[in-house]
Enzyme design. Structure first.
Site, short mmCIF file in Angstrom:
data_model
loop_
_atom_site.label_atom_id
_atom_site.label_comp_id
_atom_site.label_asym_id
_atom_site.label_seq_id
_atom_site.Cartn_x
_atom_site.Cartn_y
_atom_site.Cartn_z
N ASP A 1 89.80 -3.15 54.99
CA ASP A 1 90.64 -4.13 54.30
C ASP A 1 90.41 -3.95 52.80
OD1 ASP A 1 91.06 -7.77 54.43
OD2 ASP A 1 91.80 -6.23 53.06
N LYS B 1 98.15 -7.09 46.78
CA LYS B 1 97.82 -7.48 45.40
C LYS B 1 98.34 -6.49 44.36
CE LYS B 1 94.00 -10.24 47.09
NZ LYS B 1 94.00 -11.64 46.69
N TYR C 1 86.76 -12.10 54.48
CA TYR C 1 88.01 -12.83 54.61
C TYR C 1 89.14 -11.81 54.64
CZ TYR C 1 91.95 -15.91 53.38
OH TYR C 1 93.14 -16.59 53.38
#
Ligand code: KE4
Length: 425
Positions: free
Chosen positions: A237, A265, A142
């Protein structure tokens, strides 16, 4: 009805599914999501004053635990001077210096406001830089809700059973080639057939959005070699793994240098953030220098930068990775031990402060393995844990996170509850 239930009833009238991000809705685990009114250290306090030991850590940012005093002080100090200027500000320079210091493959960086923006920009940049259109991603990975990457995606998309979102034109999806993680043969065949059309491979080096999957030895190296051979761009990623598994992320652990890295994050300290970084020769294709447009009203926002700088500086100072690994092992051993006693097949992949739980006989190497597990067992464990004060991600297809604030009684208490939860299945 308790307070969370009342809030959820109102929320459902106003927001689709009553949430601002689908995985929060508890759709796959059942029940009503609790609302959080406060968070400190390893614990959340719900709107009904229930305390929960938190293994979601707001999906990664809270590596120092919630409401960290240093991060909070940094935000308060920045707030004294205003919230957003729309001009360059000194924090952006400090953040860029920290990121390029901690992640050597990042020679230049562009801040943005979410991991999705980071991966979306990375894809566009790779296409602009190479002049090619095709992108390779891996099933179950994802990368945020980017149109061209919501194809066989993980996380909330997989949780809700629609890894291929509606609303993506077939022409977009056609430019995305989806392969199985750890399948080197399929990778080689694809490049042999279409290599000159492939702009980039984008990969979570340790996929953590369909549970946690670890690469076979040599797999990441194969990605690096094949991209070099075909002058395609290798994008890691590391929105979740960056700064969490090592100061320099997975690329530091495995000694592999991607061309671009998507981040997020932790570098926002809990405020909205994303970043794209990599080789200057590629990054300089971004506007205003180059032809690939990328922008954002709040990119480099002083509050998010101040929070992220404090979070990164604390990581540099503490280097907490051995402590996090020890806590990850305590949880893994508790889960595996209890399952063994019960003769229950379980896999608990764990690296540092990240772990996942699959109820299946064999090690999970790809999306197919991950989705063949017994998710009902996970749901029972989730519910038992929640009833006993431990909050796991509300999906069998997420990864759990540990913070430095879990050290001591929180991790020991949680280990006991999770072991009991396994025994109760
Ligand atoms: P955001 O756009 O949600 O900031 O980041 C997207 C993203 C990109 N890349 C990776 C590897 C990610 O894990 C994410 C987002 N992570 C999920 C949790 N698995 C966010 C949780 C949610 O969607 O609410």
């Amino acid at each position: 009805m308790n307070t969370s239930e009342k809030l959820f009833e109102r929320a459902q009238q106003l927001m689709p599914g009553g949430v601002n991000s689908p995985v929060r809705a508890f759709r796959s685990v059942g029940g009503t999501p609790f609302f959080t009114k406060r968070a400190n250290g390893a614990r959340l306090t719900t709107a009904d004053d229930k305390e929960l030991i938190d293994f979601v850590c707001t999906w990664g940012p809270a590596i120092h635990g919630h409401n960290d005093p240093d991060v909070r002080a940094a935000i308060a100090a920045a707030l004294e001077n205003g919230t957003s200027f729309g001009t360059p500000n000194p924090y952006e320079v400090e953040m860029a210096e920290l990121i390029t210091e901690l992640v050597p493959s990042v020679e230049k960086v562009r801040m943005c406001n979410s991991g999705t923006e980071a991966t979306m920009s990375a894809i566009r940049l790779a296409r602009g830089y190479t002049g090619r259109d095709k992108i390779i991603k891996f099933a179950g990975c994802y990368h945020g809700h980017v149109d061209s990457l919501l194809v066989k995606a993980g996380s909330g998309a997989l949780t809700l059973g629609n890894p291929d979102s509606a609303g993506i034109p077939a022409s977009f999806a056609a430019e995305t080639i989806v392969l199985d993680f750890n399948d080197v043969d399929a990778l080689r065949q694809t490049f042999a057939a279409q290599g000159e059309q492939i702009a980039a491979i984008i990969v979570e080096p340790y996929p953590a959005n369909c549970g946690l999957i670890l690469p076979d030895p040599g797999f990441l190296q194969a990605l690096r070699s094949i991209c070099t051979e075909h002058t395609s761009v290798l994008i890691f990623d590391e929105v979740m793994t960056g700064y969490r598994l090592a100061a320099g992320g997975v690329q530091e652990l495995v000694g592999i240098t991607p061309d671009l890295t998507a981040m997020g994050k932790i570098i926002g300290g809990g405020l909205p953030v994303g970043a794209l970084g990599g080789r200057a020769e590629i990054m300089d294709h971004l506007a205003p220098l180059g032809p690939v447009y990328q922008a954002g009203t709040l990119s480099g926002n002083p509050l998010a930068m101040a929070a992220g700088i404090a979070s990164l500086q604390k990581l540099k100072a503490l280097q907490p990775y051995e402590r996090l690994e020890k806590m990850g092992q305590i949880i893994r051993d508790a889960l595996v031990g209890a399952a063994k006693e019960k003769g229950l097949p379980i896999q608990v992949p764990q690296v540092g402060s990240m772990f996942a739980v699959f109820f299946t006989e064999h090690p999970v190497r790809n999306y197919g393995d991950a989705t063949s597990g017994e998710t009902q067992h996970f749901n029972k464990l989730f519910k038992y844990a929640l009833d006993h004060g431990v909050y796991l991600p509300p999906s069998a297809y997420e990864t759990c996170f540990i913070s430095t604030a879990h050290e001591g009684n929180a991790i020991d208490q949680a280990a006991d509850v999770l072991a009991a939860g396994i025994r109760a299945i």
